[in-house]
Design a protein around this motif. Structure first.
Motif, short mmCIF file in Angstrom:
data_model
loop_
_atom_site.label_atom_id
_atom_site.label_comp_id
_atom_site.label_asym_id
_atom_site.label_seq_id
_atom_site.Cartn_x
_atom_site.Cartn_y
_atom_site.Cartn_z
N GLY A 149 0.79 -1.21 0.00
CA GLY A 149 0.00 0.00 0.00
C GLY A 149 0.82 1.26 0.00
N ALA A 150 2.12 1.16 -0.29
CA ALA A 150 3.02 2.29 -0.36
C ALA A 150 4.20 1.89 -1.24
N PRO A 151 4.90 2.84 -1.84
CA PRO A 151 6.03 2.49 -2.71
C PRO A 151 7.14 1.79 -1.93
N VAL A 152 7.60 0.68 -2.49
CA VAL A 152 8.75 -0.05 -1.95
C VAL A 152 9.71 -0.32 -3.10
N ASP A 153 10.92 0.20 -3.00
CA ASP A 153 11.90 -0.02 -4.05
C ASP A 153 12.53 -1.40 -3.88
N LEU A 154 12.50 -2.17 -4.95
CA LEU A 154 13.10 -3.50 -4.92
C LEU A 154 14.61 -3.44 -5.07
N GLY A 155 15.08 -2.41 -5.72
CA GLY A 155 16.52 -2.25 -5.93
C GLY A 155 17.00 -0.92 -5.38
N ALA A 156 17.59 -0.11 -6.26
CA ALA A 156 18.15 1.18 -5.83
C ALA A 156 17.07 2.05 -5.19
N HIS A 157 17.50 2.82 -4.19
CA HIS A 157 16.53 3.61 -3.43
C HIS A 157 17.06 4.98 -3.02
N TRP A 158 18.39 5.15 -3.01
CA TRP A 158 18.97 6.36 -2.46
C TRP A 158 19.47 7.29 -3.56
N LEU A 159 19.22 8.58 -3.37
CA LEU A 159 19.86 9.60 -4.17
C LEU A 159 21.21 9.89 -3.51
N HIS A 160 22.26 9.28 -4.04
CA HIS A 160 23.59 9.51 -3.50
C HIS A 160 24.15 10.83 -4.04
N SER A 161 25.05 11.44 -3.26
CA SER A 161 25.67 12.71 -3.67
C SER A 161 24.65 13.64 -4.31
N PRO A 162 23.61 14.04 -3.59
CA PRO A 162 22.50 14.77 -4.21
C PRO A 162 22.88 16.04 -4.92
N ALA A 163 23.92 16.73 -4.46
CA ALA A 163 24.32 17.96 -5.13
C ALA A 163 24.89 17.70 -6.52
N LEU A 164 25.36 16.48 -6.76
CA LEU A 164 25.94 16.11 -8.05
C LEU A 164 25.01 15.24 -8.88
N ASN A 165 23.83 14.97 -8.35
CA ASN A 165 22.95 13.95 -8.91
C ASN A 165 21.81 14.58 -9.71
N PRO A 166 21.81 14.47 -11.04
CA PRO A 166 20.75 15.08 -11.83
C PRO A 166 19.38 14.47 -11.59
N LEU A 167 19.34 13.25 -11.05
CA LEU A 167 18.05 12.60 -10.84
C LEU A 167 17.27 13.24 -9.70
N LYS A 168 17.95 13.93 -8.80
CA LYS A 168 17.24 14.69 -7.77
C LYS A 168 16.43 15.80 -8.42
N GLY A 169 17.04 16.49 -9.38
CA GLY A 169 16.32 17.54 -10.09
C GLY A 169 15.12 17.00 -10.86
N PHE A 170 15.29 15.84 -11.48
CA PHE A 170 14.16 15.23 -12.20
C PHE A 170 13.04 14.87 -11.22
N ALA A 171 13.40 14.33 -10.06
CA ALA A 171 12.39 13.99 -9.06
C ALA A 171 11.61 15.23 -8.64
N ASP A 172 12.33 16.32 -8.44
CA ASP A 172 11.66 17.56 -8.06
C ASP A 172 10.73 18.05 -9.16
N GLN A 173 11.18 17.98 -10.39
CA GLN A 173 10.34 18.43 -11.51
C GLN A 173 9.08 17.59 -11.65
N LEU A 174 9.19 16.29 -11.40
CA LEU A 174 8.07 15.38 -11.60
C LEU A 174 7.22 15.19 -10.36
N GLY A 175 7.60 15.83 -9.28
CA GLY A 175 6.82 15.73 -8.04
C GLY A 175 6.95 14.40 -7.34
N ILE A 176 8.07 13.71 -7.54
CA ILE A 176 8.30 12.43 -6.86
C ILE A 176 9.04 12.71 -5.56
#
Length: 414
Positions: free
Chosen positions: A48-75
């Protein structure tokens, strides 16, 4: 004829496809499974809630473009979890927690200092002459959590090269969910495993799938090293230097069990990342992330492989035992029947968690990243020397491989 085929719709494959789309380059993204994300897959239904089966962490967030994508997409992603150690069901005292953390940090710094001149031996060998410490087993357990292999099987130089800046941020909305959204609109074909790549001809490359054969001009391979080693028939064989690189970047093991409990069963424990101290055994408990009464148990290294072999029920029982030690016997009746388990080791198209260079072979990552004959290009976390095992390392590598393949195809710089 398709210009460029990308094999594997994980982070590297999706990044490569997006970059080729930006370049208006003809491509096709092929994925063996009926779901995308590679080692980033989110189960949103079972608990009943998201559970990641594999990768789960935004490592080195200041260098990580996927953090920006998450913010843009509201994740949603959270703040860094509180790290805690327990022994025999009791939390370490504040003084012991500090002493333990300081010792572990000092050990990782020793790895960096010892390899500054390019020395590359097994991490275990760097500590052969170290005076006994009550916290050394904790370092070994933490190492396995980062590498997925035993210290004797881990390259010290490979570990030292890893860029680790800032706190790890959990992707509460699901890393797999993020990648799925980033793949929308791509030229993608799922349930299409590639079984053979014939690159013997000079005019085109033949890719064999159960749905038929495709003729392409360039190929970008983003699959795991385990699949490169045994899952695709290359004709002719890949050159010896490439085969050596693949062999020296085997996958470690990290498998998971997620359990949900009746409301308030975990008490007022804040969202935490807990490591129960049991010798060198590497087990981590992600508890009450997002404020929910869910605990995800991560098994790392040898204990991961052993428990996975014992089966899902044994994995869940073991996770519950570790939680009961800390939170009390009431958890036995509070645990709900639904559970999420994953065994990446048995996944035919993956074969483990992430790559860990063998001792003496840290440079295998650079060799794996090199193209073959300017026609076969390689990407994925195993090709990243700076962000080993990380999703954003795979992402960057996909972009690099896409630009290299497009350049080779057009014969000019991008």
């Amino acid at each position: 004829m398709t210009d460029i085929a990308i094999i594997g719709a994980g982070a590297a494959g999706i990044a490569a496809a997006r970059r080729l789309a930006e370049l208006k380059q003809d491509y096709l993204l092929l994925e063996a499974k009926d779901v995308i994300g590679g080692r980033c897959v989110t189960d949103t239904q079972t608990l009943g809630a998201p559970v990641d089966l594999g990768a789960h962490w935004l490592h080195s967030p200041a260098l990580n473009p996927l953090k920006g994508f998450a913010d843009q997409l509201g994740i949603q992603h959270g703040v860094a979890l509180e790290g805690r150690y327990s022994r025999n069901g009791a939390w370490l005292s504040a003084a012991d927690q500090t002493a333990c953390t300081d010792y572990v940090d000092a050990c990782f710094e020793r790895v960096v200092q010892a390899t500054a001149g390019g020395k590359d031996i097994a991490v275990a060998d760097l500590f052969a002459d170290v005076a006994p410490s009550p916290w050394h087993d904790v370092f070994l357990a933490e190492l396995q959590a980062k590498q997925g292999v035993a210290p004797k099987d881990c390259s010290a130089l490979d570990l030292a090269r890893y860029v680790w800046e800032g706190d790890d941020l959990p992707v509460i909305g699901g890393y797999g969910t993020l990648l799925t959204q980033l793949a929308q609109g791509l030229a993608l074909r799922c349930a299409t495993p590639v079984t053979r790549i014939d690159w013997s001809g000079r005019r085109h490359i033949q890719i064999t799938t159960p749905a038929g054969t495709l003729a392409v001009q360039r190929v970008i391979l983003t699959v795991s090293t385990a699949l490169l080693a045994r899952g695709i028939d290359f004709h002719p064989l890949l050159p010896a230097w490439k085969q050596d690189a693949i062999a020296n970047l085997p996958l470690g093991s990290c498998n998971k069990v997620a359990l949900r409990f009746a409301e308030s069963a975990l008490g007022d424990c804040p969202p935490s990342l807990i490591m129960p101290l049991r010798g060198t055994e590497s087990v981590e408990l992600v508890v009450r992330e997002g404020g929910l009464d869910i605990a995800t148990c991560l098994f790392n290294g040898p204990v991961s492989r052993d428990l996975a072999l014992a089966g899902p029920a044994a994995m869940a029982d073991y996770a519950l035992e570790r939680l009961v030690e800390i939170f009390g016997h009431a958890l036995r009746t509070a645990v709900l029947p639904q559970r999420v388990t994953v065994d990446w080791d048995k996944d035919h198209y993956i074969g483990g968690c992430f790559s860990a260079a063998r001792a003496g072979h840290a440079d295998a990552r650079m060799a794996l990243a090199r193209d073959v004959d300017n026609r076969l290009f390689f990407a994925g976390e195993a090709t990243s020397p700076d962000f080993i095992g990380d999703v954003h390392g795979a992402w960057f590598s996909g972009i690099t491989a896409a630009e290299a393949a497009a350049t080779a195809l057009k014969g000019k710089s991008i």
